[in-house]
Design an enzyme around this catalytic site. Structure first.
Site, PDB file in Angstrom:
ATOM      1  N   LYS A   1       0.851  -1.206   0.000  1.00 16.57           N
ATOM      2  CA  LYS A   1       0.000   0.000   0.000  1.00 16.57           C
ATOM      3  C   LYS A   1       0.883   1.250   0.000  1.00 16.57           C
ATOM      4  CE  LYS A   1      -1.734   1.509   4.048  1.00 16.57           C
ATOM      5  NZ  LYS A   1      -1.375   2.910   4.388  1.00 16.57           N
ATOM      6  N   ASN A   2       1.861   1.279   0.894  1.00 11.59           N
ATOM      7  CA  ASN A   2       2.649   2.500   1.094  1.00 11.59           C
ATOM      8  C   ASN A   2       3.674   2.763   0.006  1.00 11.59           C
ATOM      9  OD1 ASN A   2       1.113   2.925   3.316  1.00 11.59           O
ATOM     10  ND2 ASN A   2       2.675   2.335   4.803  1.00 11.59           N
TER      11      ASN A   2
ATOM     12  N   CYS B   1      -5.219  11.946  12.468  1.00 12.28           N
ATOM     13  CA  CYS B   1      -5.704  10.571  12.314  1.00 12.28           C
ATOM     14  C   CYS B   1      -6.101  10.105  13.715  1.00 12.28           C
ATOM     15  CB  CYS B   1      -4.645   9.666  11.711  1.00 12.28           C
ATOM     16  SG  CYS B   1      -3.288   9.345  12.831  1.00 12.28           S
TER      17      CYS B   1
ATOM     18  N   ARG C   1      -0.945  14.672  12.591  1.00 18.74           N
ATOM     19  CA  ARG C   1       0.028  14.168  11.615  1.00 18.74           C
ATOM     20  C   ARG C   1       0.533  15.390  10.851  1.00 18.74           C
ATOM     21  NH1 ARG C   1      -1.063   8.808  10.213  1.00 18.74           N
ATOM     22  NH2 ARG C   1       0.781   8.823   8.881  1.00 18.74           N
TER      23      ARG C   1
ATOM     24  N   ASP D   1       4.631   0.544  12.287  1.00 23.54           N
ATOM     25  CA  ASP D   1       3.397  -0.074  11.762  1.00 23.54           C
ATOM     26  C   ASP D   1       3.247  -1.520  12.193  1.00 23.54           C
ATOM     27  OD1 ASP D   1       3.414   1.626   8.519  1.00 23.54           O
ATOM     28  OD2 ASP D   1       3.013   2.303  10.555  1.00 23.54           O
TER      29      ASP D   1
ATOM     30  N   ARG E   1      -8.550  -0.637   4.658  1.00 24.60           N
ATOM     31  CA  ARG E   1      -7.665   0.376   4.090  1.00 24.60           C
ATOM     32  C   ARG E   1      -6.313  -0.238   3.713  1.00 24.60           C
ATOM     33  NH1 ARG E   1      -6.893   5.775   7.251  1.00 24.60           N
ATOM     34  NH2 ARG E   1      -5.641   5.997   5.377  1.00 24.60           N
TER      35      ARG E   1
HETATM   36  C1  EPZ Z   1       4.352   6.801   6.413  1.00 21.77           C
HETATM   37  O1  EPZ Z   1       3.606   7.854   6.984  1.00 21.77           O
HETATM   38  C2  EPZ Z   1       3.404   5.614   6.354  1.00 21.77           C
HETATM   39  N1  EPZ Z   1       2.249   5.960   5.526  1.00 21.77           N
HETATM   40  C3  EPZ Z   1       2.921   5.262   7.766  1.00 21.77           C
HETATM   41  O2  EPZ Z   1       2.136   4.084   7.662  1.00 21.77           O
HETATM   42  C4  EPZ Z   1       4.144   4.959   8.638  1.00 21.77           C
HETATM   43  O3  EPZ Z   1       3.714   4.729   9.955  1.00 21.77           O
HETATM   44  C5  EPZ Z   1       5.120   6.138   8.606  1.00 21.77           C
HETATM   45  O4  EPZ Z   1       5.479   6.452   7.240  1.00 21.77           O
HETATM   46  C6  EPZ Z   1       6.390   5.859   9.383  1.00 21.77           C
HETATM   47  O5  EPZ Z   1       7.039   4.750   8.820  1.00 21.77           O
HETATM   48  C7  EPZ Z   1       2.377   5.915   4.181  1.00 21.77           C
HETATM   49  O6  EPZ Z   1       3.439   5.606   3.645  1.00 21.77           O
HETATM   50  C8  EPZ Z   1       1.158   6.245   3.379  1.00 21.77           C
HETATM   51  P1  EPZ Z   1       6.520  10.147   8.410  1.00 21.77           P
HETATM   52  P2  EPZ Z   1       4.205   9.375   6.972  1.00 21.77           P
HETATM   53  O7  EPZ Z   1       6.369  11.439   7.707  1.00 21.77           O
HETATM   54  O8  EPZ Z   1       4.949   9.605   5.723  1.00 21.77           O
HETATM   55  C9  EPZ Z   1       6.806  13.410  11.792  1.00 21.77           C
HETATM   56  C10 EPZ Z   1       0.222   2.760   7.846  1.00 21.77           C
HETATM   57  O9  EPZ Z   1      -0.251   2.197   8.838  1.00 21.77           O
HETATM   58  N2  EPZ Z   1       6.555  14.410  10.744  1.00 21.77           N
HETATM   59  O10 EPZ Z   1       7.704   9.272   8.097  1.00 21.77           O
HETATM   60  O11 EPZ Z   1       3.097  10.278   7.316  1.00 21.77           O
HETATM   61  C11 EPZ Z   1       5.589  12.545  12.069  1.00 21.77           C
HETATM   62  O12 EPZ Z   1       4.696  13.183  12.966  1.00 21.77           O
HETATM   63  C12 EPZ Z   1       0.728   4.190   7.954  1.00 21.77           C
HETATM   64  O13 EPZ Z   1       0.355   2.228   6.713  1.00 21.77           O
HETATM   65  C13 EPZ Z   1       6.662  15.762  11.052  1.00 21.77           C
HETATM   66  O14 EPZ Z   1       6.945  16.128  12.183  1.00 21.77           O
HETATM   67  O15 EPZ Z   1       5.205   9.277   8.193  1.00 21.77           O
HETATM   68  C14 EPZ Z   1       6.217  11.310  12.664  1.00 21.77           C
HETATM   69  O16 EPZ Z   1       6.468  11.528  14.040  1.00 21.77           O
HETATM   70  C15 EPZ Z   1       0.453   4.793   9.316  1.00 21.77           C
HETATM   71  N3  EPZ Z   1       6.432  16.679  10.085  1.00 21.77           N
HETATM   72  C16 EPZ Z   1       7.550  11.194  11.927  1.00 21.77           C
HETATM   73  O17 EPZ Z   1       7.784  12.478  11.321  1.00 21.77           O
HETATM   74  C17 EPZ Z   1       6.121  16.308   8.788  1.00 21.77           C
HETATM   75  O18 EPZ Z   1       5.945  17.202   7.927  1.00 21.77           O
HETATM   76  C18 EPZ Z   1       7.565  10.158  10.832  1.00 21.77           C
HETATM   77  O19 EPZ Z   1       6.454  10.423   9.988  1.00 21.77           O
HETATM   78  C19 EPZ Z   1       6.018  14.939   8.486  1.00 21.77           C
HETATM   79  C20 EPZ Z   1       6.246  13.999   9.480  1.00 21.77           C
END
Ligand code: EPZ
Length: 432
Positions: A22-23, A118, A123, A312, A404
């Site tokens: 998915k991701n 979420c 997020r 995850d 999802r």
């Molecule tokens: C991706 O989300 C995945 N989703 C998530 O999977 C996964 O948990 C996550 O990466 C971490 O591996 C998809 O790929 C669609 P991040 P993403 O930006 O990109 C902070 C699932 O269950 N952050 O790597 O949103 C954030 O709050 C989903 O399939 C900021 O602070 O994750 C977090 O603490 C859930 N500012 C950390 O970075 C930003 O602008 C990592 O988030 C962006 C992120």
């Protein structure tokens, strides 16, 4: 709405097949917007999030020929005219925010709804927005929408450091930078397999990138990208979920086979922790065999960015620890409060308590079937895992969360010996 009804106690036997990621499929779909010809993606999982994102993309005028049953999708952004991603769709699926980078890169402008939060909390997308500014975009906020434009119609390119490292921000910035006028550097870039596979697609389209799979991603913008046909990679989180399911519900000493998965996409932290539980992993000809031990050993884990322990898989790991004879800790440091599954597991008799950003688990307690509520994608699958080994019947409500990210999970599990079925259910009807 549907619910899943699981009658616990059957051992998991035979084999499970991993669907496409998915991701990874979501960024691959975004990359198709960067060219004006047909892009065919294969091994695309048939999931709610994929259907949602397809609708987001179609709003732009891009045509999408989607064959969910064949896991294939052809996108043609030659007809892309509209640069908006509407709130009604973006709020359903956070990765829709990739439209910002794709539209800015291809069209030099974008109007994309902020994704909102979420189930487990905020997020943020500040890194995404700062990244677009670093590439030269002018950004304003208007009624919950990010309005972005590139002066002169094309981004200049630029440099930024991600703190913390972010999967989504790395992908979004790379989408925009690939067609910028100049070069860009992303420091502390995410290196998850999802990101690496996405970069490989961009390179196949003609993007000029160095450092793919490292923390310093260099991108030299090009004038155009070419259409490609590209195969999606398997879902590493479904792979890890199935490995945990085998350890939880398999017969000690008997192998469960997992097909179409890649253990190297899980990262060393997960693989090491998994082996420390005493569960054996054997790989041959692309098939992974998981052999549960007579007694599972508790193993403390801390989540982290790749190759750290995937956040995850944190909820699923908690259920595995509940089956161990002993105590353990699960420490979540990627997302605050990603513990909405704990109160539901407690209702099933799991002795787990949240202490700050850790969950303390006392394993070995019997798990009782009951009705439980899904709150988010990975929380809901942890409830299914608990139901598989619970005494009695477990009703997992609001399985739209599960849909999802897991394709036909009940069919896959029932094909591997689990007594599980999907039932139509209206939770708002007056209890009879
Ligand atoms: C991706 O989300 C995945 N989703 C998530 O999977 C996964 O948990 C996550 O990466 C971490 O591996 C998809 O790929 C669609 P991040 P993403 O930006 O990109 C902070 C699932 O269950 N952050 O790597 O949103 C954030 O709050 C989903 O399939 C900021 O602070 O994750 C977090 O603490 C859930 N500012 C950390 O970075 C930003 O602008 C990592 O988030 C962006 C992120």
């Amino acid at each position: 709405m549907d619910k899943l009804v699981i009658r616990g106690g059957n051992p998991l036997t035979g084999s499970l097949t991993v669907s496409g990621s998915k991701n990874t499929a979501l960024p691959l779909m975004s990359a198709a917007l960067l060219t004006d010809g047909p892009v065919t993606l294969t091994n695309v999982p048939d999931l709610k999030d994929i259907h949602t994102f397809r609708r987001v993309i179609e709003v732009t005028g891009t045509t999408v020929d989607h064959e969910p049953g064949h896991h294939r999708m052809t996108l043609n952004a030659g007809s892309l005219t509209d640069i908006e991603a509407p709130y009604e769709l973006v709020k359903r699926m956070r990765a829709s925010f990739y439209m910002l980078g794709a539209l800015l890169g291809r069209m030099g402008k974008a109007r994309v709804s902020l994704p909102g939060g979420c189930a487990w909390g905020p997020r943020p997308v500040d890194l995404h927005i700062e990244g677009m500014k670093a590439l030269g975009a002018e950004i304003s906020l208007d009624q919950g929408y990010v309005v972005a434009s590139a002066p002169g119609g094309r981004l200049s390119g630029g440099c930024m450091t991600l703190d913390p490292s972010s999967v989504g921000a790395t992908i979004n910035i790379a989408l925009a930078a690939s067609l910028a006028r100049g070069g860009s550097i992303i420091e502390n870039a995410a290196i998850e397999p999802d990101v690496v596979h996405f970069c490989h697609m961009l390179q196949a389209m003609g993007a000029r990138m160095n450092g793919v799979g490292t923390r310093t991603l260099e991108i030299e913008g090009v004038d155009r990208l070419e259409p490609v046909d590209f195969e999606n990679c398997p879902d590493r989180i479904e792979m890890g979920t199935f490995m945990i399911a085998a350890a939880i519900a398999g017969r000690p000493g008997s192998a469960i086979e997992i097909r179409n998965g890649r253990t190297d996409h899980l990262g060393d932290a997960f693989l090491e922790a998994f082996k420390w539980t005493g569960t054996q992993i054997k790989e041959r000809d692309g098939v992974i065999s998981v052999v549960p031990p007579d007694e599972l050993r508790p193993v403390n884990v801390t989540t982290g960015i790749y190759p750290g322990f995937p956040t995850d898989l944190q909820a699923q790991w908690t259920v595995l620890m509940a089956r161990c004879a002993g105590n353990s800790k699960v420490h979540e440091i990627v997302y605050p409060d990603r513990f909405k599954h704990i109160p539901e597991l407690q209702r099933m008799g799991v002795n787990a308590i949240i202490v700050g950003d850790e969950v303390m688990i006392e394993g070995g307690k019997p798990i009782q079937g009951t009705s439980v509520m899904s709150t988010d994608l990975r929380a809901s699958v942890s409830l299914v895992l608990a139901g598989m080994v619970a005494e009695g019947e477990t009703h997992v409500l609001r399985v739209y969360h599960l849909d999802r990210g897991y394709e036909r999970l009940e069919d896959k599990l029932s094909g591997a010996g689990i007594d599980i079925e999907r039932v139509r259910f209206d939770e708002w009807a007056d209890p009879s």
